[in-house]
Design a protein around this motif. Sequence first.
Motif, PDB file in Angstrom:
ATOM      1  N   GLU A   1      38.858 -90.419   2.419  1.00  0.00           N
ATOM      2  CA  GLU A   1      37.619 -90.758   1.701  1.00  0.00           C
ATOM      3  C   GLU A   1      36.477 -91.166   2.626  1.00  0.00           C
ATOM      4  N   ASP A   2      36.819 -91.689   3.805  1.00  0.00           N
ATOM      5  CA  ASP A   2      35.775 -92.204   4.701  1.00  0.00           C
ATOM      6  C   ASP A   2      35.433 -91.229   5.829  1.00  0.00           C
ATOM      7  N   MET A   3      35.867 -89.961   5.706  1.00  0.00           N
ATOM      8  CA  MET A   3      35.609 -88.997   6.782  1.00  0.00           C
ATOM      9  C   MET A   3      34.959 -87.721   6.250  1.00  0.00           C
ATOM     10  N   GLN A   4      34.037 -87.192   7.046  1.00  0.00           N
ATOM     11  CA  GLN A   4      33.345 -85.950   6.687  1.00  0.00           C
ATOM     12  C   GLN A   4      33.241 -85.071   7.932  1.00  0.00           C
ATOM     13  N   VAL A   5      33.783 -83.857   7.855  1.00  0.00           N
ATOM     14  CA  VAL A   5      33.695 -82.913   8.966  1.00  0.00           C
ATOM     15  C   VAL A   5      32.429 -82.077   8.790  1.00  0.00           C
ATOM     16  N   LEU A   6      31.513 -82.189   9.738  1.00  0.00           N
ATOM     17  CA  LEU A   6      30.223 -81.503   9.635  1.00  0.00           C
ATOM     18  C   LEU A   6      30.293 -80.039  10.063  1.00  0.00           C
ATOM     19  N   ASP A   7      31.101 -79.760  11.112  1.00  0.00           N
ATOM     20  CA  ASP A   7      31.137 -78.377  11.607  1.00  0.00           C
ATOM     21  C   ASP A   7      32.303 -78.215  12.582  1.00  0.00           C
ATOM     22  N   ILE A   8      32.629 -76.946  12.862  1.00  0.00           N
ATOM     23  CA  ILE A   8      33.670 -76.589  13.819  1.00  0.00           C
ATOM     24  C   ILE A   8      33.072 -75.632  14.840  1.00  0.00           C
ATOM     25  N   PHE A   9      33.386 -75.851  16.110  1.00  0.00           N
ATOM     26  CA  PHE A   9      32.849 -75.005  17.186  1.00  0.00           C
ATOM     27  C   PHE A   9      33.992 -74.452  18.028  1.00  0.00           C
ATOM     28  N   THR A  10      33.761 -73.272  18.611  1.00  0.00           N
ATOM     29  CA  THR A  10      34.797 -72.655  19.444  1.00  0.00           C
ATOM     30  C   THR A  10      34.454 -72.695  20.921  1.00  0.00           C
ATOM     31  N   ASN A  11      33.305 -73.272  21.275  1.00  0.00           N
ATOM     32  CA  ASN A  11      33.001 -73.490  22.691  1.00  0.00           C
ATOM     33  C   ASN A  11      32.112 -74.713  22.866  1.00  0.00           C
ATOM     34  N   GLY A  12      32.118 -75.224  24.087  1.00  0.00           N
ATOM     35  CA  GLY A  12      31.441 -76.479  24.383  1.00  0.00           C
ATOM     36  C   GLY A  12      29.927 -76.422  24.293  1.00  0.00           C
ATOM     37  N   ARG A  13      29.343 -75.260  24.597  1.00  0.00           N
ATOM     38  CA  ARG A  13      27.869 -75.168  24.571  1.00  0.00           C
ATOM     39  C   ARG A  13      27.331 -75.341  23.154  1.00  0.00           C
ATOM     40  N   GLU A  14      27.966 -74.671  22.202  1.00  0.00           N
ATOM     41  CA  GLU A  14      27.544 -74.812  20.799  1.00  0.00           C
ATOM     42  C   GLU A  14      27.686 -76.262  20.350  1.00  0.00           C
ATOM     43  N   LEU A  15      28.769 -76.886  20.795  1.00  0.00           N
ATOM     44  CA  LEU A  15      29.019 -78.287  20.441  1.00  0.00           C
ATOM     45  C   LEU A  15      27.899 -79.182  20.943  1.00  0.00           C
ATOM     46  N   VAL A  16      27.574 -79.071  22.226  1.00  0.00           N
ATOM     47  CA  VAL A  16      26.538 -79.936  22.819  1.00  0.00           C
ATOM     48  C   VAL A  16      25.190 -79.685  22.159  1.00  0.00           C
ATOM     49  N   ASP A  17      24.861 -78.413  21.908  1.00  0.00           N
ATOM     50  CA  ASP A  17      23.585 -78.085  21.253  1.00  0.00           C
ATOM     51  C   ASP A  17      23.494 -78.754  19.874  1.00  0.00           C
ATOM     52  N   PHE A  18      24.610 -78.733  19.140  1.00  0.00           N
ATOM     53  CA  PHE A  18      24.638 -79.354  17.809  1.00  0.00           C
ATOM     54  C   PHE A  18      24.450 -80.868  17.914  1.00  0.00           C
ATOM     55  N   LEU A  19      25.112 -81.471  18.899  1.00  0.00           N
ATOM     56  CA  LEU A  19      25.046 -82.934  19.056  1.00  0.00           C
ATOM     57  C   LEU A  19      23.635 -83.412  19.411  1.00  0.00           C
ATOM     58  N   LYS A  20      22.891 -82.563  20.099  1.00  0.00           N
ATOM     59  CA  LYS A  20      21.515 -82.930  20.471  1.00  0.00           C
ATOM     60  C   LYS A  20      20.614 -83.053  19.246  1.00  0.00           C
ATOM     61  N   LYS A  21      20.960 -82.316  18.181  1.00  0.00           N
ATOM     62  CA  LYS A  21      20.066 -82.226  17.021  1.00  0.00           C
ATOM     63  C   LYS A  21      20.582 -82.966  15.788  1.00  0.00           C
ATOM     64  N   ASN A  22      21.835 -83.434  15.828  1.00  0.00           N
ATOM     65  CA  ASN A  22      22.431 -84.010  14.627  1.00  0.00           C
ATOM     66  C   ASN A  22      23.124 -85.337  14.909  1.00  0.00           C
ATOM     67  N   GLU A  23      23.139 -86.194  13.893  1.00  0.00           N
ATOM     68  CA  GLU A  23      23.826 -87.481  14.000  1.00  0.00           C
ATOM     69  C   GLU A  23      25.321 -87.273  13.766  1.00  0.00           C
ATOM     70  N   VAL A  24      26.106 -87.580  14.784  1.00  0.00           N
ATOM     71  CA  VAL A  24      27.562 -87.430  14.702  1.00  0.00           C
ATOM     72  C   VAL A  24      28.208 -88.706  15.222  1.00  0.00           C
ATOM     73  N   ASP A  25      29.280 -89.139  14.560  1.00  0.00           N
ATOM     74  CA  ASP A  25      29.977 -90.360  14.998  1.00  0.00           C
ATOM     75  C   ASP A  25      31.098 -90.062  15.983  1.00  0.00           C
ATOM     76  N   VAL A  26      31.864 -89.010  15.702  1.00  0.00           N
ATOM     77  CA  VAL A  26      33.050 -88.708  16.521  1.00  0.00           C
ATOM     78  C   VAL A  26      33.172 -87.210  16.771  1.00  0.00           C
ATOM     79  N   VAL A  27      33.446 -86.867  18.033  1.00  0.00           N
ATOM     80  CA  VAL A  27      33.754 -85.486  18.418  1.00  0.00           C
ATOM     81  C   VAL A  27      35.246 -85.401  18.718  1.00  0.00           C
ATOM     82  N   LEU A  28      35.912 -84.418  18.126  1.00  0.00           N
ATOM     83  CA  LEU A  28      37.298 -84.101  18.466  1.00  0.00           C
ATOM     84  C   LEU A  28      37.270 -82.795  19.237  1.00  0.00           C
ATOM     85  N   THR A  29      37.668 -82.827  20.499  1.00  0.00           N
ATOM     86  CA  THR A  29      37.560 -81.608  21.297  1.00  0.00           C
ATOM     87  C   THR A  29      38.834 -81.289  22.055  1.00  0.00           C
ATOM     88  N   ASP A  30      39.161 -80.001  22.082  1.00  0.00           N
ATOM     89  CA  ASP A  30      40.233 -79.503  22.928  1.00  0.00           C
ATOM     90  C   ASP A  30      39.674 -79.390  24.348  1.00  0.00           C
TER      91      ASP A  30
END
Length: 208
Positions: free
Chosen positions: A25-54
Motif C-alpha cells: 500500500e505504501d509503494m508505487q513503481v513509477l517506471d522500469i528501465f533497461t539501461n543506466g542512461r535512461e535511468l539517470v535521465d529520468f531521475l534528473k526530471k522526476n521526484e523519486v525516493d528509491v532506485v532499485l538497480t541491477d
Amino acid sequence: MIRLVLADDHKMFAKGIANLLQDEEDMQVLDIFTNGRELVDFLKKNEVDVVLTDMNMPGLDGLGAIQQINKEKIKVKVIVLSMYDDEDIFKKCQKQGVDGYVLKDADPDELIYTIREVVDGHHVMHFERVLKQVDEDQYYDAYKQKFKLSRRELQILSLIKEGHNNQAIADELFLSVYTVETHRKNIHHKLGVNTAIELMKKAIEMKL
C-alpha cells in the motif's frame, strides 16, 4: 508513499519485482528501465525516493549509473539488486555510497523490508547480512507454507526460542532493532498468537 524506479536489463524480472512492490500500500513503481542512461535521465526530471538497480546493464551499467547519480547530486536512495553474493562487488557498491544490497534470490520480504529500512534510515549495510539472505537452513520446510512465514521470520522465531531478545537478534542477523520488532509483530499475526509464551510454544511445536 514510497516512489520507486527499477533498472534491470531483464525486463521480465523487473516487471515481476514491480508487481510485487505494487501490492504494498505504501509503494508505487513509477517506471522500469533497461539501461543506466535512461535511468539517470529520468531521475534528473522526476521526484523519486528509491532506485532499485541491477549491476549488469548495457551502455551505462549499474555502477556507472550510481556514479552518475552521485556526480549529479541527485537526491535518491539506491538499493542494488544483485545476482552475486560477492564481497568485492558489495564493497564497490558500499564505496559508492549505495543504501542497500539485496540478492535477487532472497525472499521477497527481504527486499520490501530493506526498502522501508532505507527510507526510514534504519538499514544496516553489512556483507554478513547479505549472506544470511539466502541461508539454506533446517527451518525452510512445510511450516513456511502452512503459516506463510518467510525465511527471515523463521530465523527470528528460532532465535526467540533460544531466548534472544530483540537487540541480540538484531546483532545476530545484522538488522536494526526496529526491523526485528516489525518482524515479531508479523510473526505474532501470522501464527495467531498474542503473547511471548504462546509464541514460544508455537516455536516448540514447529520443532525450531
